[in-house]
Design a protein around this motif. Structure first.
Motif, PDB file in Angstrom:
ATOM      1  N   UNK A  28       5.357 -12.853  -9.347  1.00  0.00           N
ATOM      2  CA  UNK A  28       5.658 -11.895  -8.275  1.00  0.00           C
ATOM      3  C   UNK A  28       5.001 -10.555  -8.528  1.00  0.00           C
ATOM      4  N   UNK A  29       4.893 -10.162  -9.808  1.00  0.00           N
ATOM      5  CA  UNK A  29       4.215  -8.901 -10.096  1.00  0.00           C
ATOM      6  C   UNK A  29       2.748  -8.976  -9.681  1.00  0.00           C
ATOM      7  N   UNK A  30       2.103 -10.113  -9.926  1.00  0.00           N
ATOM      8  CA  UNK A  30       0.693 -10.261  -9.529  1.00  0.00           C
ATOM      9  C   UNK A  30       0.547 -10.069  -8.031  1.00  0.00           C
ATOM     10  N   UNK A  31       1.509 -10.573  -7.266  1.00  0.00           N
ATOM     11  CA  UNK A  31       1.454 -10.403  -5.811  1.00  0.00           C
ATOM     12  C   UNK A  31       1.706  -8.954  -5.413  1.00  0.00           C
ATOM     13  N   UNK A  32       2.670  -8.302  -6.095  1.00  0.00           N
ATOM     14  CA  UNK A  32       2.940  -6.890  -5.809  1.00  0.00           C
ATOM     15  C   UNK A  32       1.742  -6.029  -6.190  1.00  0.00           C
ATOM     16  N   UNK A  33       1.134  -6.327  -7.343  1.00  0.00           N
ATOM     17  CA  UNK A  33      -0.021  -5.560  -7.808  1.00  0.00           C
ATOM     18  C   UNK A  33      -1.165  -5.639  -6.800  1.00  0.00           C
ATOM     19  N   UNK A  34      -1.332  -6.810  -6.202  1.00  0.00           N
ATOM     20  CA  UNK A  34      -2.361  -6.985  -5.171  1.00  0.00           C
ATOM     21  C   UNK A  34      -2.121  -6.041  -4.000  1.00  0.00           C
ATOM     22  N   UNK A  35      -0.858  -5.886  -3.600  1.00  0.00           N
ATOM     23  CA  UNK A  35      -0.535  -4.967  -2.507  1.00  0.00           C
ATOM     24  C   UNK A  35      -0.729  -3.514  -2.928  1.00  0.00           C
ATOM     25  N   UNK A  36      -0.319  -3.199  -4.165  1.00  0.00           N
ATOM     26  CA  UNK A  36      -0.426  -1.812  -4.632  1.00  0.00           C
ATOM     27  C   UNK A  36      -1.885  -1.371  -4.718  1.00  0.00           C
ATOM     28  N   UNK A  37      -2.733  -2.207  -5.281  1.00  0.00           N
ATOM     29  CA  UNK A  37      -4.157  -1.878  -5.367  1.00  0.00           C
ATOM     30  C   UNK A  37      -4.768  -1.803  -3.970  1.00  0.00           C
ATOM     31  N   UNK A  38      -4.240  -2.623  -3.052  1.00  0.00           N
ATOM     32  CA  UNK A  38      -4.741  -2.620  -1.675  1.00  0.00           C
ATOM     33  C   UNK A  38      -4.512  -1.313  -0.952  1.00  0.00           C
ATOM     34  N   UNK A  39      -3.573  -0.489  -1.432  1.00  0.00           N
ATOM     35  CA  UNK A  39      -3.315   0.798  -0.766  1.00  0.00           C
ATOM     36  C   UNK A  39      -4.503   1.747  -0.892  1.00  0.00           C
ATOM     37  N   UNK A  40      -5.353   1.523  -1.894  1.00  0.00           N
ATOM     38  CA  UNK A  40      -6.481   2.430  -2.117  1.00  0.00           C
ATOM     39  C   UNK A  40      -7.492   2.385  -0.981  1.00  0.00           C
ATOM     40  N   UNK A  41      -7.471   1.323  -0.194  1.00  0.00           N
ATOM     41  CA  UNK A  41      -8.409   1.217   0.930  1.00  0.00           C
ATOM     42  C   UNK A  41      -7.779   1.674   2.246  1.00  0.00           C
ATOM     43  N   UNK A  42      -6.525   2.146   2.192  1.00  0.00           N
ATOM     44  CA  UNK A  42      -5.833   2.562   3.410  1.00  0.00           C
ATOM     45  C   UNK A  42      -5.562   4.056   3.401  1.00  0.00           C
ATOM     46  N   UNK A  43      -5.548   4.617   4.592  1.00  0.00           N
ATOM     47  CA  UNK A  43      -5.204   6.025   4.774  1.00  0.00           C
ATOM     48  C   UNK A  43      -3.942   6.100   5.629  1.00  0.00           C
ATOM     49  N   UNK A  44      -3.012   6.965   5.225  1.00  0.00           N
ATOM     50  CA  UNK A  44      -1.760   7.141   5.972  1.00  0.00           C
ATOM     51  C   UNK A  44      -1.691   8.559   6.512  1.00  0.00           C
ATOM     52  N   UNK A  45      -1.444   8.681   7.792  1.00  0.00           N
ATOM     53  CA  UNK A  45      -1.337  10.001   8.420  1.00  0.00           C
ATOM     54  C   UNK A  45      -0.217   9.972   9.441  1.00  0.00           C
ATOM     55  N   UNK A  46       0.383  11.142   9.698  1.00  0.00           N
ATOM     56  CA  UNK A  46       1.461  11.203  10.674  1.00  0.00           C
ATOM     57  C   UNK A  46       0.944  10.802  12.043  1.00  0.00           C
ATOM     58  N   UNK A  47       1.721   9.939  12.715  1.00  0.00           N
ATOM     59  CA  UNK A  47       1.273   9.420  14.004  1.00  0.00           C
ATOM     60  C   UNK A  47       1.428  10.456  15.101  1.00  0.00           C
ATOM     61  N   UNK A  48       2.546  11.228  15.108  1.00  0.00           N
ATOM     62  CA  UNK A  48       2.769  12.259  16.131  1.00  0.00           C
ATOM     63  C   UNK A  48       3.799  13.247  15.605  1.00  0.00           C
ATOM     64  N   UNK A  49       4.058  14.266  16.403  1.00  0.00           N
ATOM     65  CA  UNK A  49       4.994  15.325  15.987  1.00  0.00           C
ATOM     66  C   UNK A  49       6.333  15.225  16.701  1.00  0.00           C
ATOM     67  N   UNK A  50       6.561  14.128  17.384  1.00  0.00           N
ATOM     68  CA  UNK A  50       7.800  13.991  18.160  1.00  0.00           C
ATOM     69  C   UNK A  50       8.844  13.166  17.429  1.00  0.00           C
ATOM     70  N   UNK A  51       8.714  13.047  16.122  1.00  0.00           N
ATOM     71  CA  UNK A  51       9.641  12.217  15.371  1.00  0.00           C
ATOM     72  C   UNK A  51      11.010  12.872  15.259  1.00  0.00           C
ATOM     73  N   UNK A  52      11.984  12.028  14.965  1.00  0.00           N
ATOM     74  CA  UNK A  52      13.317  12.493  14.644  1.00  0.00           C
ATOM     75  C   UNK A  52      13.250  13.346  13.376  1.00  0.00           C
ATOM     76  N   UNK A  53      14.242  14.219  13.189  1.00  0.00           N
ATOM     77  CA  UNK A  53      14.225  15.112  12.021  1.00  0.00           C
ATOM     78  C   UNK A  53      14.150  14.332  10.718  1.00  0.00           C
ATOM     79  N   UNK A  54      14.843  13.209  10.656  1.00  0.00           N
ATOM     80  CA  UNK A  54      14.923  12.462   9.404  1.00  0.00           C
ATOM     81  C   UNK A  54      13.897  11.342   9.300  1.00  0.00           C
ATOM     82  N   UNK A  55      13.313  10.900  10.404  1.00  0.00           N
ATOM     83  CA  UNK A  55      12.406   9.745  10.393  1.00  0.00           C
ATOM     84  C   UNK A  55      11.017  10.179  10.854  1.00  0.00           C
ATOM     85  N   UNK A  56      10.031   9.891  10.036  1.00  0.00           N
ATOM     86  CA  UNK A  56       8.644  10.247  10.348  1.00  0.00           C
ATOM     87  C   UNK A  56       7.837   8.960  10.497  1.00  0.00           C
ATOM     88  N   UNK A  57       7.003   8.894  11.541  1.00  0.00           N
ATOM     89  CA  UNK A  57       6.153   7.734  11.765  1.00  0.00           C
ATOM     90  C   UNK A  57       4.747   8.008  11.245  1.00  0.00           C
TER      91      UNK A  57
END
Length: 789
Positions: free
Chosen positions: A535-564
């Motif tokens: 299971x760690x090998x599978x998790x590690x595959x996902x963790x390393x895969x994050x290096x090819x992804x970019x995460x940015x806020x989708x919009x500014x209309x989110x709830x105070x506690x939840x950000x998209x």
């Protein structure tokens, strides 16, 4: 001239009738099964008959052996066989309609044989009034008058007393006569050949191909594939009924050796009148307590290709390996039997139903599961449906070589229900398959097998597009098409032993080897110490895969506690995933729903954790069933003993919470000059308090405007004074002070309890690890001793 007596002793195949009343003698009506639907046929002659319309007659040279009134037979069976032989040459099926018995001794003295299309079906019979007909049969009776009546003479011979030659329907051509029910007979030599080929592991389809080749055509075989399939099933059941006592003896012996061994039978065990059998050994029942969240009911061995109607319940362990939850022998496969089986299995598993269950695509099983597991998510096995495609769509595959690949893409690749629906319509239109019956059926059932409809439920699968090892049958490589019941027990025990050794080997690798880390992330180190190696090998595959992804806020209309957040590879915003992140609760949900489906976080959520400075996995995202301590008695809190991990996790929570609250404070404070001045003052005061807490080593917090350390020291002094003071009423200020003192004492005691608790959990974890290592050593010693012998 005396009537001719014919000796005709050919046996007649199955027939059927509707009972009808005769004259003064006692009459017995015999209801027989209806024939198959007839096909268009040869010759049409016009004639004026009582029923009106068209009359179909046999062609010229078939008139040579036609019945006539006065024809005599040695027995009733000879008359029946002659009329059926005549019907085969002409092109219709026969059945027995009515009989008449003697009042003196009850012997049959008159018979009537009719065309299978005689009479009409009674749609208002009592037997159909009170129950719903799920699969209504086609209408085959059309009121045909063709018949042969015979009666017994004083000499004991039978004479034809009436013959109606004309039919009011089309007759069947010679190349289709073998489809008519009364002419479908499996001869002795054919039975011998079927038995031989079935013993060799061949299925009904391949056996029929061999018979057609042997006899020179399907019309010369004399029966259909359905008859062959039914014969093989009945043959298998007769064989099992003879060996069922062996199975019961084995189960009784196992229960005598271990009272926790569970088995039950449907029927009367004392008289060996058994319909179905279920059993579960103690290890299977214990495994279910650890890994019983998702279950597969494997019905592969019910097919006629196998000689054993064997059906195991399996699941997935913490190494992603198949694990057994019990087994069944299904001699009777009715809905009632499946309901009995599922209820019995549930009893053996302490009455705790699974979250999800996977079965073959079968309407009878579906109905039984709806009754016994109403809250469990039922899925049809996608891989079994893909396998059925080879049979149901073979002509489509030949005509359109690209269809199979397009079909798989349509099922596996869509990321949303809308995308799948659009893809499916495009597929069936492109290949002109909108009216294909089987495709329409599986489309109607799409919510129970197409992945995009099932991602919100846990099925313990690591990939939607690839078949995991755990989906393979638990008994693959042990039970095969030629396995009989006598061989089964040894192979069953051998399979259990082999699977157990593989689990021990995986435990050993997890406990005694360390995986290579590919990033400096504390999260990767944390996961390597918690998850099993697979299971760690599978998790590690996902963790390393994050290096090819970019995460940015989708919009500014989110709830105070939840950000998209929008997560996508660079330049591929059209393939974006959306992650909703609750900062305060440290909970995230992704549009791909990988965590809900497999129990591991996807690279999209991990990418959001990276940009929001979440350094370790929150505890609610570590499923115990995937950890190395999955079978440990220590509950979820064992992770609290890891001081380093606990510090990082709590630091991350504090950091995100403070930042979130500070941003709200800044927004409000900047609205006007007055609020700005108030906010600045509050910040300066807060900065002094934080500095004071830092000066005291970060161990003191504010209680009613005072540090906990000051309050504790005051409390000690107050306690000393109070012991010396005389008893007198407390003022309101004294009472508040006393409450604060007691509160401080309780909080101090709670901190000490937390320390003791963490230490205790650490000791328990060490004990569990030591037990596991000892178990592995014992198993290795057993294996080496066995190899030495």
């Amino acid at each position: 001239m005396d009537p001719e007596v014919l000796e005709f002793d050919i046996g007649l195949g199955g027939g059927g009738s509707s009972g009808r009343d005769c004259d003064d003698d006692a009459n017995i009506g015999l209801d027989m099964d209806e024939d198959m639907a007839d096909s268009p046929a040869p010759l049409l002659l016009s004639s004026n008959n009582n029923g009106g319309g068209e009359i179909y007659l046999p062609e010229g040279d078939l008139l040579d052996l036609e019945p006539y009134e006065g024809m005599e037979f040695e027995s009733e069976e000879a008359a029946k066989a002659f009329y059926n032989s005549y019907a085969r040459r002409v092109g219709f099926s026969t059945r027995v309609s009515s009989s008449r018995r003697s009042r003196r001794d009850g012997a049959i003295i008159q018979r009537q044989f009719v065309c299978a299309k005689e009479g009409f079906r009674n749609l208002n019979e009592k037997r159909t009034k009170d129950r719903e007909i799920k699969r209504p049969r086609t209408i085959t009776r059309v009121g045909c008058k063709a018949s042969l009546s015979v009666k017994m003479q004083d000499s004991g011979k039978w004479i034809v007393s009436g013959f109606v030659r004309e039919h009011n329907h089309e007759l069947v051509p010679p190349d289709q006569v073998h489809c008519l029910r009364s002419h479908r007979q499996i001869s002795g030599p054919a039975k011998t050949l079927i038995d031989t080929l079935q013993a060799a592991g061949m299925g009904p389809r391949r056996i029929m191909s061999a018979l057609i080749k042997e006899y020179g055509g399907i019309s010369k075989v004399g029966f259909t594939e359905v008859d062959c399939r039914n014969y093989m099933r009945n043959n298998r059941q007769r064989s099992l009924e003879g060996d069922i006592q062996l199975l019961l003896d084995y189960l009784r012996q196992m229960q005598a050796e271990n009272p926790n061994f569970f088995y039950d039978v449907q029927g009367d065990e004392s008289q060996a009148l058994v319909s179905n059998v279920f059993w579960a050994d103690p290890k299977s029942r214990m495994n279910y307590t650890y890994f019983g969240d998702t279950v597969t009911f494997d019905t592969t061995y019910r097919s006629n290709r196998y000689r054993l109607p064997f059906a195991p319940f399996t699941g997935v362990n913490h190494h992603g390996q198949p694990v057994l939850f019990g087994c069944a022998f299904l001699i009777n496969e009715s809905e009632e039997s499946f309901v009995w089986l599922f209820k019995t299995w549930l009893t053996a598993m302490s009455g705790r139903p699974p979250v999800s269950i996977t079965t073959d695509h079968d309407s009878v099983i579906r109905s039984a599961i709806m009754q016994v597991f109403p809250e469990t998510r039922h899925r049809f096995c996608k891989w079994h449906i893909f396998k059925k495609c080879q049979e149901k769509l073979s002509l489509v595959f030949l005509k359109h070589p690209t269809f199979e690949a397009d079909f798989h893409k349509c099922v596996n690749l869509p990321e949303s229900i809308e995308e799948y629906e659009s893809c499916w319509l495009s597929l069936v239109d492109r290949y002109e398959l909108r009216d294909h019956e089987w495709l329409q059926m599986i489309y109607n059932d799409r919510r129970q097998w197409v992945p995009v409809y099932l991602r919100d439920t846990f099925f313990a699968e690591m990939s939607i597009t690839q078949r995991s090892d755990s989906m393979n049958s638990y008994f693959d490589g042990f039970v095969n098409a030629s396995t009989n019941l006598n061989q089964f027990f040894k192979l069953y025990e051998k399979a259990l032993e082999s699977r157990n050794e593989k689990e021990v080997k995986a435990d050993y690798d997890t406990m005694n080897t360390s995986p290579a880390l590919r990033t400096p992330s504390p999260m990767e180190k944390q996961a390597s110490e918690l998850y099993t190696r697979k299971l760690f090998a599978r998790f590690q595959e996902e963790l390393v895969g994050t290096l090819t992804f970019m995460a940015s806020k989708a919009d500014d209309d989110d709830d105070d506690d939840i950000i998209t957040y929008q997560v996508a590879k660079f330049g591929e915003d059209h393939k974006a995933y959306f992650v909703k992140f609750n900062v305060l609760e440290m909970k995230a949900t992704c549009s791909c729903q990988m965590f809900e489906f497999s129990g591991l976080l996807c690279r999209h959520v991990l990418a959001v954790f990276r940009v929001t400075n979440v350094l370790t996995l929150p505890s609610h995202y570590i499923l115990k069933r995937w950890t190395r301590n999955a079978k440990s008695s220590v509950i979820l809190e064992e992770r609290a003993s890891d001081v380093y991990t606990n510090y990082l996790e709590s630091h991350t929570v504090r950091y995100n919470t403070l930042r979130h609250e500070a941003l709200k404070f800044v927004d409000e404070g900047a609205k006007s000059l007055d609020t700005y001045n108030v906010a600045i003052g509050a910040l300066q005061e807060s900065a002094k308090r934080v500095a004071l807490a830092t000066k005291n080593g970060g161990r003191s917090i504010m209680v009613n405007g005072r540090t906990r350390g000051d309050s504790t020291r005051d409390a000690s002094r107050t306690n000393t004074v109070n012991h010396k003071m005389p008893s007198q009423p407390f003022s309101e200020d004294d009472m508040d002070k006393k409450i604060r003192e007691l509160t401080n004492e309780v909080e101090y005691a709670s901190r000490k309890c937390e320390v003791y608790r963490a230490n205790l959990l650490s000791v328990l974890k060490d004990i569990e690890d030591h037990k596991l290592q000892l178990s592995i050593k014992v198993q290795n010693i057993k294996i080496s001793m066995k190899d030495g012998l």
